[in-house]
Design a protein around this motif. Sequence first.
Motif, PDB file in Angstrom:
ATOM      1  N   ASN A   1       0.824  -1.212   0.000  1.00 59.23           N
ATOM      2  CA  ASN A   1       0.000   0.000   0.000  1.00 59.23           C
ATOM      3  C   ASN A   1       0.853   1.254   0.000  1.00 59.23           C
ATOM      4  O   ASN A   1       0.538   2.252  -0.656  1.00 59.23           O
ATOM      5  CB  ASN A   1      -0.928   0.002   1.213  1.00 59.23           C
ATOM      6  N   GLU A   2       1.963   1.236   0.760  1.00 64.37           N
ATOM      7  CA  GLU A   2       2.841   2.395   0.815  1.00 64.37           C
ATOM      8  C   GLU A   2       3.577   2.580  -0.515  1.00 64.37           C
ATOM      9  O   GLU A   2       3.824   3.704  -0.955  1.00 64.37           O
ATOM     10  CB  GLU A   2       3.849   2.246   1.959  1.00 64.37           C
ATOM     11  N   VAL A   3       3.942   1.477  -1.152  1.00 62.93           N
ATOM     12  CA  VAL A   3       4.582   1.560  -2.463  1.00 62.93           C
ATOM     13  C   VAL A   3       3.661   2.244  -3.469  1.00 62.93           C
ATOM     14  O   VAL A   3       4.083   3.119  -4.239  1.00 62.93           O
ATOM     15  CB  VAL A   3       4.976   0.148  -2.951  1.00 62.93           C
TER      16      VAL A   3
ATOM     17  N   ASP B   1     -10.000  -2.245  31.561  1.00 61.38           N
ATOM     18  CA  ASP B   1      -9.053  -1.154  31.301  1.00 61.38           C
ATOM     19  C   ASP B   1      -8.689  -1.023  29.824  1.00 61.38           C
ATOM     20  O   ASP B   1      -7.801  -0.242  29.476  1.00 61.38           O
ATOM     21  CB  ASP B   1      -7.766  -1.370  32.110  1.00 61.38           C
ATOM     22  N   ILE B   2      -9.383  -1.781  28.947  1.00 59.03           N
ATOM     23  CA  ILE B   2      -9.016  -1.776  27.545  1.00 59.03           C
ATOM     24  C   ILE B   2      -9.119  -0.380  26.939  1.00 59.03           C
ATOM     25  O   ILE B   2      -8.372  -0.028  26.008  1.00 59.03           O
ATOM     26  CB  ILE B   2      -9.892  -2.768  26.745  1.00 59.03           C
ATOM     27  N   THR B   3     -10.002   0.466  27.453  1.00 56.50           N
ATOM     28  CA  THR B   3     -10.159   1.806  26.889  1.00 56.50           C
ATOM     29  C   THR B   3      -8.979   2.720  27.214  1.00 56.50           C
ATOM     30  O   THR B   3      -8.875   3.808  26.659  1.00 56.50           O
ATOM     31  CB  THR B   3     -11.458   2.464  27.401  1.00 56.50           C
ATOM     32  N   PHE B   4      -8.087   2.293  28.122  1.00 56.37           N
ATOM     33  CA  PHE B   4      -6.885   3.094  28.394  1.00 56.37           C
ATOM     34  C   PHE B   4      -5.873   2.986  27.253  1.00 56.37           C
ATOM     35  O   PHE B   4      -4.919   3.764  27.192  1.00 56.37           O
ATOM     36  CB  PHE B   4      -6.242   2.674  29.716  1.00 56.37           C
ATOM     37  N   ILE B   5      -6.060   1.998  26.380  1.00 56.40           N
ATOM     38  CA  ILE B   5      -5.264   1.957  25.155  1.00 56.40           C
ATOM     39  C   ILE B   5      -5.975   2.855  24.150  1.00 56.40           C
ATOM     40  O   ILE B   5      -7.049   2.530  23.647  1.00 56.40           O
ATOM     41  CB  ILE B   5      -5.151   0.522  24.607  1.00 56.40           C
ATOM     42  N   ASP B   6      -5.394   4.004  23.899  1.00 59.19           N
ATOM     43  CA  ASP B   6      -6.022   4.973  23.003  1.00 59.19           C
ATOM     44  C   ASP B   6      -4.933   5.652  22.178  1.00 59.19           C
ATOM     45  O   ASP B   6      -3.794   5.193  22.120  1.00 59.19           O
ATOM     46  CB  ASP B   6      -6.862   5.980  23.795  1.00 59.19           C
ATOM     47  N   PHE B   7      -5.293   6.767  21.561  1.00 63.12           N
ATOM     48  CA  PHE B   7      -4.344   7.420  20.663  1.00 63.12           C
ATOM     49  C   PHE B   7      -3.201   8.109  21.396  1.00 63.12           C
ATOM     50  O   PHE B   7      -2.314   8.688  20.756  1.00 63.12           O
ATOM     51  CB  PHE B   7      -5.080   8.413  19.759  1.00 63.12           C
ATOM     52  N   ASN B   8      -3.202   8.080  22.731  1.00 59.30           N
ATOM     53  CA  ASN B   8      -2.065   8.586  23.482  1.00 59.30           C
ATOM     54  C   ASN B   8      -0.969   7.531  23.646  1.00 59.30           C
ATOM     55  O   ASN B   8       0.138   7.859  24.087  1.00 59.30           O
ATOM     56  CB  ASN B   8      -2.506   9.069  24.867  1.00 59.30           C
ATOM     57  N   SER B   9      -1.271   6.283  23.331  1.00 54.27           N
ATOM     58  CA  SER B   9      -0.267   5.214  23.374  1.00 54.27           C
ATOM     59  C   SER B   9       0.268   5.030  21.957  1.00 54.27           C
ATOM     60  O   SER B   9      -0.355   4.378  21.122  1.00 54.27           O
ATOM     61  CB  SER B   9      -0.898   3.911  23.890  1.00 54.27           C
ATOM     62  N   VAL B  10       1.411   5.625  21.699  1.00 54.26           N
ATOM     63  CA  VAL B  10       1.927   5.748  20.338  1.00 54.26           C
ATOM     64  C   VAL B  10       3.110   4.812  20.126  1.00 54.26           C
ATOM     65  O   VAL B  10       4.061   4.816  20.904  1.00 54.26           O
ATOM     66  CB  VAL B  10       2.351   7.203  20.042  1.00 54.26           C
ATOM     67  N   ASN B  11       3.043   4.028  19.066  1.00 51.92           N
ATOM     68  CA  ASN B  11       4.136   3.151  18.658  1.00 51.92           C
ATOM     69  C   ASN B  11       4.994   3.866  17.625  1.00 51.92           C
ATOM     70  O   ASN B  11       4.489   4.278  16.571  1.00 51.92           O
ATOM     71  CB  ASN B  11       3.581   1.873  18.031  1.00 51.92           C
ATOM     72  N   LEU B  12       6.269   4.023  17.897  1.00 51.47           N
ATOM     73  CA  LEU B  12       7.203   4.638  16.960  1.00 51.47           C
ATOM     74  C   LEU B  12       7.983   3.546  16.241  1.00 51.47           C
ATOM     75  O   LEU B  12       8.574   2.676  16.888  1.00 51.47           O
ATOM     76  CB  LEU B  12       8.171   5.567  17.687  1.00 51.47           C
ATOM     77  N   LEU B  13       8.005   3.603  14.926  1.00 48.67           N
ATOM     78  CA  LEU B  13       8.713   2.598  14.136  1.00 48.67           C
ATOM     79  C   LEU B  13      10.034   3.157  13.638  1.00 48.67           C
ATOM     80  O   LEU B  13      10.162   4.368  13.430  1.00 48.67           O
ATOM     81  CB  LEU B  13       7.865   2.151  12.945  1.00 48.67           C
ATOM     82  N   GLU B  14      11.000   2.282  13.436  1.00 50.46           N
ATOM     83  CA  GLU B  14      12.286   2.721  12.949  1.00 50.46           C
ATOM     84  C   GLU B  14      12.193   3.180  11.497  1.00 50.46           C
ATOM     85  O   GLU B  14      11.331   2.750  10.731  1.00 50.46           O
ATOM     86  CB  GLU B  14      13.322   1.605  13.084  1.00 50.46           C
ATOM     87  N   GLU B  15      13.108   4.070  11.104  1.00 55.02           N
ATOM     88  CA  GLU B  15      13.128   4.605   9.752  1.00 55.02           C
ATOM     89  C   GLU B  15      13.313   3.485   8.736  1.00 55.02           C
ATOM     90  O   GLU B  15      14.051   2.529   8.963  1.00 55.02           O
ATOM     91  CB  GLU B  15      14.260   5.619   9.622  1.00 55.02           C
ATOM     92  N   TYR B  16      12.633   3.612   7.624  1.00 52.79           N
ATOM     93  CA  TYR B  16      12.740   2.643   6.543  1.00 52.79           C
ATOM     94  C   TYR B  16      12.769   3.378   5.214  1.00 52.79           C
ATOM     95  O   TYR B  16      12.538   4.599   5.151  1.00 52.79           O
ATOM     96  CB  TYR B  16      11.583   1.643   6.584  1.00 52.79           C
ATOM     97  N   THR B  17      13.044   2.661   4.136  1.00 52.59           N
ATOM     98  CA  THR B  17      13.175   3.253   2.807  1.00 52.59           C
ATOM     99  C   THR B  17      12.231   2.568   1.833  1.00 52.59           C
ATOM    100  O   THR B  17      12.069   1.346   1.862  1.00 52.59           O
ATOM    101  CB  THR B  17      14.618   3.119   2.285  1.00 52.59           C
ATOM    102  N   ILE B  18      11.585   3.367   0.996  1.00 54.29           N
ATOM    103  CA  ILE B  18      10.832   2.852  -0.144  1.00 54.29           C
ATOM    104  C   ILE B  18      11.540   3.328  -1.404  1.00 54.29           C
ATOM    105  O   ILE B  18      11.812   4.520  -1.574  1.00 54.29           O
ATOM    106  CB  ILE B  18       9.377   3.348  -0.150  1.00 54.29           C
ATOM    107  N   ARG B  19      11.844   2.390  -2.272  1.00 57.26           N
ATOM    108  CA  ARG B  19      12.452   2.710  -3.567  1.00 57.26           C
ATOM    109  C   ARG B  19      11.408   2.472  -4.649  1.00 57.26           C
ATOM    110  O   ARG B  19      11.048   1.338  -4.930  1.00 57.26           O
ATOM    111  CB  ARG B  19      13.687   1.844  -3.815  1.00 57.26           C
ATOM    112  N   THR B  20      10.897   3.551  -5.240  1.00 57.45           N
ATOM    113  CA  THR B  20       9.950   3.404  -6.347  1.00 57.45           C
ATOM    114  C   THR B  20      10.722   3.280  -7.649  1.00 57.45           C
ATOM    115  O   THR B  20      11.847   3.776  -7.770  1.00 57.45           O
ATOM    116  CB  THR B  20       8.983   4.594  -6.408  1.00 57.45           C
ATOM    117  N   PRO B  21      10.175   2.621  -8.660  1.00 57.62           N
ATOM    118  CA  PRO B  21      10.941   2.318  -9.869  1.00 57.62           C
ATOM    119  C   PRO B  21      11.236   3.552 -10.723  1.00 57.62           C
ATOM    120  O   PRO B  21      10.565   4.584 -10.634  1.00 57.62           O
ATOM    121  CB  PRO B  21      10.045   1.343 -10.628  1.00 57.62           C
ATOM    122  N   SER B  22      12.219   3.416 -11.589  1.00 58.37           N
ATOM    123  CA  SER B  22      12.517   4.452 -12.567  1.00 58.37           C
ATOM    124  C   SER B  22      11.399   4.522 -13.614  1.00 58.37           C
ATOM    125  O   SER B  22      10.562   3.613 -13.722  1.00 58.37           O
ATOM    126  CB  SER B  22      13.856   4.172 -13.244  1.00 58.37           C
TER     127      SER B  22
END
Length: 502
Positions: free
Chosen positions: A22-24, A337-358
């Motif tokens: 999807n990101e590609v 307590d499931i509602t305590f998981i909300d948009f304030n609990s943020v997962n940060l992912l490591e940097e990655y690269t997308i190479r789109t074609p020529s």
Amino acid sequence: MKRLSTFILLGLCTIGSAQSINEVLRYGLEETQGTARYQAMAGAFGALGGDLSALNNNAAGSAVFNNSFFSATASHYNRNNEAFLGNGFRSSDRNYLDLNQLGGVFVFKNNSGSPWKKIALSVNYDMVQNFDNEIRIGGTTSAGIDNYFLTFANGVPLGPIRVQQGELIEDAYLDIGAGLGFADQQAFLGFQSGFIDPVNPDDDNNTQYFSNATYNNVNQEYLQRTSGYNSKFTLNFAGQYQENLYLGATINIHSVLFDRLTTLDEDGYDPSSAIQSSYFDNRLHTEGAGFSFSLGAIAKLSDNIRVGGNYQSPTWYNLTDDFAQRIDTDFADKNPDITFIDFNSVNLLEEYTIRTPSKLTGSLAMIFGKEGLISFDYSYQDMSKAELRPASDPSFTSENQFISEQLGAISTFRLGGEYRIDRVSLRAGYRFESSPYADNPSWGDLEAYSGGFGYSWGPNRIDLAYTRSERDLGVPIFDIGLSTGQVNQVNSYVSLGYSVNF
């Protein structure tokens, strides 16, 4: 304070969140934006040049200018999406405003007798993609959200997805994501919210789960709202050699900002079902930068015929994602307590690269003196060559294999014409872009029609353009376990531009 966690997605992670095919497609496909003149002629400028947005098709285009030039263009966007899911139909219509082109070219003529007649230096800003959009999908389907959680959970040991003694549920959610990966984290959400339960709840090594929801069909209301942009800042150098050859090179620097909110409300379970209603919401934020370059040439075969060729390199995007989720059901035995998981609990992912074609573009134009012109462009881009990097990451390796199998070559045809009557220029264009998929009936081809006019006085010109594009595409309600809505997407742009020679 927001709770943050950093992790590399493992295993099935690319299926459920970011960093996938999807990101590609999101960053590999481009809209035809730019100056109003460029839009009105469907972007068929590869052999013409003489327009700042023509640098998208041919790096030699700036050398065609006879004098220095400035232009700016703003657009009104209309996004209309008609979605079908089962027996359901939903429609969404949204309007947006944006500045989508701003730039100038400085032309330096050479009268010393050198074969290089002139050189041109250009700086231009173009919008590649405007991500502002909203899609609503609703209807009755046999695939409920419990399928999503079961797909991730089966095979995951029960012990690690329990909340440990003295541990907050939101900390457990982030720790599981950081230590075990996305699949275990989604299993944790399904278990703690009551959607799924272990077959053997007394065994921490249990790896089989069942759903607490019973139904033949469920009612789903899905919203996907996106915003942001992929913009391009272009630095260009081009020159005219003798009378009939133009050569150029560009460096493109991309800036990416993307936000996506999805919400899914579900009900319509059997009266005996332990769950009667639920919601599951996700938020994704992406930002980063990209780099590409292009090399182009335009040749005048005669006073009336021009041909052009351009090579656009792959674009390398360096991106970072963060995502957050929230979920709840009316299951009596869920973790309260499931509602305590909300948009304030943020997962940060490591940097990655997308190479789109020529991309390769060939162009042909016929010039009829000062009366008008007809121009044609053909572009070829093999999307199966797109890659997520680092390729050594196991999840990226499997996803890149999936991309190479699913995506194919995109052929794009652009046809544009202009007819001049004194100070008025009348324009029209047509664009066809084949589906990026090798064989996917859910994604159709794109067709676009455009038209417009320009009015000149002295060194000034005002241009107006209208473009309408249409494509059918499948929008999955999550990438695994649920149904796909079929969306007819119609984008309309009205663009107004001003330019001046100096």
